[in-house]
Design an enzyme around this catalytic site. Structure first.
Site, PDB file in Angstrom:
ATOM      1  N   ARG A  85     -26.331 -11.587 -35.743  1.00  0.00           N
ATOM      2  CA  ARG A  85     -28.348 -11.962 -35.961  1.00  0.00           C
ATOM      3  C   ARG A  85     -28.773 -11.921 -34.869  1.00  0.00           C
ATOM      4  O   ARG A  85     -28.183 -11.962 -34.044  1.00  0.00           O
ATOM      5  CB  ARG A  85     -28.773 -13.158 -36.683  1.00  0.00           C
ATOM      6  N   ARG A 104     -33.570 -22.035 -30.147  1.00  0.00           N
ATOM      7  CA  ARG A 104     -32.890 -22.931 -31.336  1.00  0.00           C
ATOM      8  C   ARG A 104     -32.388 -24.297 -31.526  1.00  0.00           C
ATOM      9  O   ARG A 104     -32.425 -24.848 -31.984  1.00  0.00           O
ATOM     10  CB  ARG A 104     -31.923 -22.279 -31.976  1.00  0.00           C
ATOM     11  N   ARG A 140     -35.244 -29.790 -42.066  1.00  0.00           N
ATOM     12  CA  ARG A 140     -35.081 -29.202 -40.273  1.00  0.00           C
ATOM     13  C   ARG A 140     -35.528 -30.572 -39.851  1.00  0.00           C
ATOM     14  O   ARG A 140     -35.057 -30.380 -38.480  1.00  0.00           O
ATOM     15  CB  ARG A 140     -35.195 -28.099 -40.315  1.00  0.00           C
ATOM     16  N   LYS A 192     -21.691 -24.329 -40.443  1.00  0.00           N
ATOM     17  CA  LYS A 192     -22.338 -24.417 -41.628  1.00  0.00           C
ATOM     18  C   LYS A 192     -21.813 -23.846 -42.496  1.00  0.00           C
ATOM     19  O   LYS A 192     -21.722 -24.552 -43.849  1.00  0.00           O
ATOM     20  CB  LYS A 192     -23.937 -25.036 -42.075  1.00  0.00           C
ATOM     21  N   ARG A 247     -20.694 -14.494 -33.663  1.00  0.00           N
ATOM     22  CA  ARG A 247     -20.465 -14.808 -34.834  1.00  0.00           C
ATOM     23  C   ARG A 247     -20.965 -13.557 -35.382  1.00  0.00           C
ATOM     24  O   ARG A 247     -21.588 -12.891 -34.629  1.00  0.00           O
ATOM     25  CB  ARG A 247     -21.355 -15.751 -35.131  1.00  0.00           C
TER      26      ARG A 247
HETATM   27  P1  AMP Z   1     -30.704 -20.814 -40.552  1.00  0.00           P
HETATM   28  O1  AMP Z   1     -30.077 -19.920 -40.448  1.00  0.00           O
HETATM   29  O2  AMP Z   1     -30.594 -22.015 -41.102  1.00  0.00           O
HETATM   30  O3  AMP Z   1     -30.265 -21.172 -38.889  1.00  0.00           O
HETATM   31  O4  AMP Z   1     -32.353 -19.838 -40.041  1.00  0.00           O
HETATM   32  C1  AMP Z   1     -32.599 -19.142 -39.293  1.00  0.00           C
HETATM   33  C2  AMP Z   1     -34.282 -18.844 -39.066  1.00  0.00           C
HETATM   34  O5  AMP Z   1     -34.605 -19.597 -40.550  1.00  0.00           O
HETATM   35  C3  AMP Z   1     -34.303 -20.219 -38.984  1.00  0.00           C
HETATM   36  O6  AMP Z   1     -34.022 -20.335 -36.728  1.00  0.00           O
HETATM   37  C4  AMP Z   1     -36.002 -20.875 -39.031  1.00  0.00           C
HETATM   38  O7  AMP Z   1     -36.681 -19.673 -38.188  1.00  0.00           O
HETATM   39  C5  AMP Z   1     -35.968 -19.833 -40.105  1.00  0.00           C
HETATM   40  N1  AMP Z   1     -35.639 -21.714 -41.594  1.00  0.00           N
HETATM   41  C6  AMP Z   1     -34.704 -21.269 -41.921  1.00  0.00           C
HETATM   42  N2  AMP Z   1     -34.523 -22.894 -42.229  1.00  0.00           N
HETATM   43  C7  AMP Z   1     -35.954 -23.091 -41.964  1.00  0.00           C
HETATM   44  C8  AMP Z   1     -36.672 -24.368 -42.279  1.00  0.00           C
HETATM   45  N3  AMP Z   1     -36.138 -25.276 -42.149  1.00  0.00           N
HETATM   46  N4  AMP Z   1     -38.027 -25.100 -41.963  1.00  0.00           N
HETATM   47  C9  AMP Z   1     -38.313 -23.935 -40.711  1.00  0.00           C
HETATM   48  N5  AMP Z   1     -37.950 -22.668 -41.016  1.00  0.00           N
HETATM   49  C10 AMP Z   1     -36.856 -22.493 -41.124  1.00  0.00           C
END
Ligand code: AMP
Length: 253
Positions: free
Chosen positions: A190, A201, A118, A41, A157
């Site tokens: 990361r 996740r 989410r 994404k 990544r």
């Molecule tokens: P991402 O980069 O979108 O995979 O987000 C990394 C981490 O940020 C996730 O694993 C969550 O811990 C936190 N996070 C990001 N967006 C959300 C959301 N909408 N709701 C809850 N946690 C979030």
């Protein structure tokens, strides 16, 4: 807007203006991007922001940016600890964070919302916010890929520690090992791309996020995009799907 806008309004939440400001247009693109962790994404959002000239608004990037602050607030530190374990940050905190950035949601440059919503509860909160702001979504894009391909993508990544550009050690390597092509900063893995965090996740995604595709398919705005192949090929596929949805003839795949 440059190919990689600074997203300063998104990161600072206040009244800080983006520089340069987004170009004026009759109808900005407003999209939600969905897909499991590792589906690509972030890379697609960068490509789409070049094509559609809309800003990439990632909630995950907000939390990662907070990690770099030398003294995050206790609440933000708790959110960062949760994120490092691969779990979701508390619902009310995330919704509040997005609400604080209403200016970005209303921006006449449009947006590519990534990582939010989410789950269905967050989708309802977003819908309420959009109604309040009198903003309409053009489409919700769901990138789809089998699990084994996702795991391979995640483990390779690498992300720029400064501008957050995304690379992959084999499929999209930087020109110089471990250095960002755009700003020269160090590339890092990361914390939540570690295997134990990836497992959490993926489980969270399946139980919480997948019902979102049902939620949005009922609105007729869901675009399912197979996410195999090279990044630019996936981007072309997505633009063709957007065109077919008749989101207007502003898009040339
Ligand atoms: P991402 O980069 O979108 O995979 O987000 C990394 C981490 O940020 C996730 O694993 C969550 O811990 C936190 N996070 C990001 N967006 C959300 C959301 N909408 N709701 C809850 N946690 C979030």
């Amino acid at each position: 807007m440059s190919a990689h806008p600074t997203r300063i309004g998104w990161f600072s939440a206040g009244d800080v203006e983006c520089d340069p400001p987004p170009p004026a247009r009759d109808h900005p693109y407003r999209l939600v991007l969905l897909g499991p962790p590792g589906v690509g994404k972030g890379t697609q959002a960068l490509l789409l922001s070049e094509h559609l000239r809309a800003c990439h608004l990632s909630t995950g990037d907000l939390f990662r940016a907070a990690k770099c602050q030398c003294a995050p607030s206790p609440a933000m530190q708790a959110a960062i600890d949760v994120m490092n374990r691969g779990e979701l940050v508390r619902e009310d905190l995330v919704i509040q964070m997005v609400r604080e950035r209403s200016k970005c949601i209303q921006c006449h440059g449009g947006f590519l919302l990534d990582g939010f919503p989410r789950n269905v509860h967050q989708a309802e909160a977003l819908s309420a916010l959009l109604d309040e702001l009198r903003v309409t979504l053009d489409a919700v894009v769901s990138y789809e890929l089998p699990l084994d391909e996702i795991v391979a993508r995640l483990s390779g990544r690498r992300t720029c520690s400064e501008c957050r550009a995304v690379y992959h050690v084999t499929s999209q390597p930087p020109s110089h090992p471990d250095r960002c092509d755009h700003c020269g900063a160090a590339l890092v893995q990361r914390d939540d791309d570690r295997p134990e965090a990836i497992r959490v996740r993926m489980q969270t995604y399946e139980s919480e996020t997948q019902p979102l595709t049902d939620y949005y398919s009922r609105s007729g705005k869901l675009l399912r995009v197979p996410a195999h192949g090279a990044p630019r090929e996936i981007c072309r596929r997505m633009l063709a799907a957007l065109h077919a949805l008749d989101v207007p003839a502003r898009v040339k795949p």
